[in-house]
Design a protein around this motif. Sequence first.
Motif, PDB file in Angstrom:
ATOM      1  N   UNK A  64      -8.208  -3.554  10.017  1.00 59.35           N
ATOM      2  CA  UNK A  64      -9.621  -3.842  10.239  1.00 59.35           C
ATOM      3  C   UNK A  64      -9.880  -5.335  10.066  1.00 59.35           C
TER       4      UNK A  64
ATOM      5  N   UNK B  25      -7.719   5.362  14.218  1.00 51.39           N
ATOM      6  CA  UNK B  25      -8.172   5.452  12.823  1.00 51.39           C
ATOM      7  C   UNK B  25      -7.176   4.762  11.892  1.00 51.39           C
TER       8      UNK B  25
ATOM      9  N   UNK C  72      -2.347  11.383   9.055  1.00 50.77           N
ATOM     10  CA  UNK C  72      -3.520  11.025   9.864  1.00 50.77           C
ATOM     11  C   UNK C  72      -3.146  10.977  11.337  1.00 50.77           C
TER      12      UNK C  72
ATOM     13  N   UNK D  50     -13.592 -13.893   0.481  1.00 55.55           N
ATOM     14  CA  UNK D  50     -13.139 -13.855  -0.902  1.00 55.55           C
ATOM     15  C   UNK D  50     -14.276 -13.430  -1.822  1.00 55.55           C
TER      16      UNK D  50
ATOM     17  N   UNK E 201      -7.827   1.386   9.586  1.00 50.21           N
ATOM     18  CA  UNK E 201      -7.678   1.346   8.137  1.00 50.21           C
ATOM     19  C   UNK E 201      -6.643   0.301   7.710  1.00 50.21           C
TER      20      UNK E 201
ATOM     21  N   UNK F 214      -6.190  -2.427  -1.589  1.00 53.30           N
ATOM     22  CA  UNK F 214      -6.507  -2.709  -0.182  1.00 53.30           C
ATOM     23  C   UNK F 214      -7.769  -3.542  -0.035  1.00 53.30           C
ATOM     24  N   UNK F 215      -8.759  -3.298  -0.907  1.00 55.96           N
ATOM     25  CA  UNK F 215     -10.054  -3.949  -0.740  1.00 55.96           C
ATOM     26  C   UNK F 215     -10.051  -5.370  -1.289  1.00 55.96           C
TER      27      UNK F 215
ATOM     28  N   UNK G 256       0.859  -1.168   0.000  1.00 59.51           N
ATOM     29  CA  UNK G 256       0.000   0.000   0.000  1.00 59.51           C
ATOM     30  C   UNK G 256       0.909   1.236   0.000  1.00 59.51           C
TER      31      UNK G 256
ATOM     32  N   UNK H 267     -16.655  -6.519  -4.372  1.00 59.38           N
ATOM     33  CA  UNK H 267     -16.244  -5.124  -4.220  1.00 59.38           C
ATOM     34  C   UNK H 267     -15.323  -4.697  -5.362  1.00 59.38           C
TER      35      UNK H 267
ATOM     36  N   UNK I  50      -7.249   1.902  -3.524  1.00 61.01           N
ATOM     37  CA  UNK I  50      -8.386   1.269  -2.842  1.00 61.01           C
ATOM     38  C   UNK I  50      -8.535  -0.178  -3.319  1.00 61.01           C
TER      39      UNK I  50
ATOM     40  N   UNK J  65     -16.805 -11.556  -1.005  1.00 62.86           N
ATOM     41  CA  UNK J  65     -17.027 -10.112  -0.817  1.00 62.86           C
ATOM     42  C   UNK J  65     -15.965  -9.309  -1.554  1.00 62.86           C
TER      43      UNK J  65
END
Lengths: 444, 575
Positions: A180, A173, A168, A190, A177, A235-236, A141, A196, A232, A192
């Motif tokens: 989580x 927080x 940040x 997998x 990120x 990461x997702x 990342x 996404x 994103x 999900x």
Amino acid sequence: MTVYKHRTGAFTVGRRAFLAGTGGVILSLPFIEAIHGIAKAAPSQPRRFVVWHQGQGTQYDQWAIPGSSETDFRFGRILEPLTDLRDRFTFVYGVDNKARALSAGDGHVSTASSILCGMPNYGGPSIDQVVFERLRQPGHRSPLHLAIGRSARTGRFLTGPNARAESVGNPRQVFDSLFTSTMGSADELARIRARRGRALDAVRDSFRSFRSGLGAADRERLDRHEQGITEVETRVTTSRECAPPTLGGSYDPLADWVRASADMFEISTMAFACDLTPVITIEWTEDHDPAQFAAFRGGYAGWHEEVHAGETRRGLTGLHEGYRYYATRMGEMLRRFDAYPEGDGTMLDHTTVLWTADFGYGGGHNGKSVQVALAGTLGAGVPMGRLLRFGNVEDLWARAQWSTNNVFVSILQAFGQTDTRFGHVGAASDYGPVLEGPLPGLLG
Amino acid sequence: MTPIGTHAGSGRGWQSGAVKRLAPLALAITAFTGQACTGGLDTGPRGPTGAGGRDIDRPITCDSPVGSSAPMRRLTVEQWQGSVRALLGDTAVGGSVVPAALYRRGFRTFAEANEVSADAAYDIAEASFAIAERASADLPGLMGCTPGPGADDACASEWIARFTREAFRRAPSAEELSTLRGVYSSLVSEGYTPREAASSVIEATLQTPQFLYLAERGVSGGDAGSVVATRDHDIAARLSYFLWDEPPDDMLAAAADAGELHTREQIEGHARRMAEDPRAAAVLGRFVEDWLEIYRVRGAQKDAATYPAWTTIVDSVEREHLDFVEEIYMRGDRRISTLLGAAFTVGDDSLADLYDAPRPIGGFGRIDLEPSERAGLLTRAGFLASHSGSSESAPVVRGATILRNVLCVDIELPIGLMVSSPSPDPSRTVRERFEEHRSDPACGGCHEQIDPLGFGLEAFDAIGAFRMTDEHGHEIDASGVLARTDVDGAFVGGAELSARLAESDTVRDCVARQMLQYAEGRFLETRGDTAEWDQCAFEPVRARFEESGGDMRELLIAIATSDAFLARRIPQGVE
């Protein structure tokens, strides 16, 4: 076993051993082949980079005090808390932030917009981003940008021209990120992730149709947003297990900087250990706002007045105590890295830390003889425990030969790169020209 | 004299049929001739400033419509919440938020403060996913019909059309619609349930720029710099987010759909209706919070030993200005002079105790304040605590904030200045220590204006309580001086200062300017080629606010019906 293909590359998901203590939770983390398997530079080179930035400069009279040779120096009051780490540092004296001379705005703005990118007016990616682009591996990342204090986009850290990174400020927080946890079986997760990924494909398409009718400036901002979507996706849609750090409980991170910084160091250590990213920045964002200035040195007014008075009144012990506070925290971070065993040594042995502070003597609020220190490693063959002098830091109006740009070139070379220039090169108003090349002697 | 408002080339866009409905404003004005304080050292390049910069020094003629140059701007947190709530209901919003604006000057609406970094994009993605999962839990409730198992389902397809239309605040293009319908059909054909597929449609939609950004477009193209009418749907969105922080309601959306939202009269009708709603008061409260930088009180660090009561009153302090603004706006005379001069506030017992005033009836409500001590927003804990340290007041910061934000005076640290400020010394008052740097010509230029203003508030401590002695026991001298304004002169204490500012034309004009900046999502230009456009956009707003006697509702309406809302200046580099 199901195999999904995605823009970010093929990855496989199957049953994996859960790490002890995570209780059947799979942590959503970027996937790479093995924790320490890839992203491994040649053994002689550092593998990671940390940029630590605080505001308001330093007081050289109580910083590293030069002796008869580059290895003969001692620590003044400010650096005393780092005594046990003396030989992990290299200090650089008499280097200017020359790009600042070309940058608009007052002493703070012109400095923030140039200090780490070596360009005027937020003109380029900062050194952390450039190092990241050279070190990044699939699954990494983007750099972690951490703040002690409120979240902010000060512009010191830039992912590109005019693209300010957000530091940040809330450890919780950041933790959320990064680490989580999502309940569910591996197969459900997998499923999900794949779904996404499909939504993100549509988001990407929608950017294209939105562009029509926008002016160039708006399109540039939209492009930066769209680049974020790529991040994103990483990461997702990818995942692997990794041990999350343990944070220090409940407290107000704006008020308790000691605990907030300790948590940030813990997060940094584990983020490195899991190889989430090779680059982390740590920025102290509350040095100039009286209301937000946490109980530090007894309050804002005294501290601020002393910073301004610092050049003309060297003996201000309060100022020394303030800078010592930062040095104490620096020591805590370095010791945390050093306590993490890695290969034949420790995490600190594989990490380059750059320590900057906007100014040199804070009274100047300018780019003369700015604070530059390096810690950890600059490569296996480069001796640390040195103080290199390129000018007299006590002469606030001297014109230095070298600029922070040259320090950044050296850092890139320490990471095995062949760059000979960084950021602005050439004339820089009354600061004299920015030269090409590394800072002589920094890499031995 | 250069007439401005004539545009490059033939003004093609302006002359297109759709724009003729705008009557140009012909006015000759004298450019804003406020001033900047100056330090004594070199002059160099200057950065963007909040309010000041007065480089236009010649008369300007504004003889054709100006049009807005507002940048594309992401919805603020409040606007985003309002939008998701309107789309999917309170339950779906849950505890989700998007990243807040990051700013230390200017307003939360500013495009620059709301840039989407990779981290922000990730946070938005996570929030969108969580909301989508909640919202799709009751699929027939969401869609108004029950979708069948097929990938090409009529119920789902119609819902997607309705949903995107509402989310985008206009009809989606065929391409946009097909992208989102494609998410649904491809997921269902791969074995996902209709609920999962619908959730992904929502997740995607909430991350689209069409939903996340406000970006006005003209009804036709044109050369860069030319002015064209704004599309009705863009006007509807701009109006409702400006006045309510929410997407257009049914009446406004219907007017846009019918093509009845582009003349000044049409817009004024809706603007007036909306400006009478309490939601407009809430927006005004947020504006005030940013304008006076009262948001700094959130997370402000106050020394517990000196101010043990702070933790028990901070929640009341944080909302005082919102309730006060609402009271003046909904039930008072709505005037800026009242916001800056009223000798009462709205709050609870703890606030009354802080102000040493009689507690409100019923534990919350109007609190009458001692008029010789306090008048208006600048004498309230929110402002005073925001511009103080943890255990001491910060007169220079207070003075500078009033000059910059309330009087629109340009203040910047001079370039290259070797700044030196007085050493801390408990044996002397702050005032005595600062006399020293004011005698230095390099500092005096600005500090002669800043310090005497801030010293006038010295009778308020770091949390805004009234005091007679400072933290070191010195007797307070709250005498101050207003210099180089239209209300110059000596004064004593915050109430006198506020009374002076409440009647100032400069302050009134500055507030109009700040509100227009809030609406535009950017600082108005004060230097360079385009500064005259902004000056011409500002002048009618300023004039109308003046004519209204400083009525904040009329200011909102003046902006909503100004050229900035009716027309769009074609930016550089449109593809």
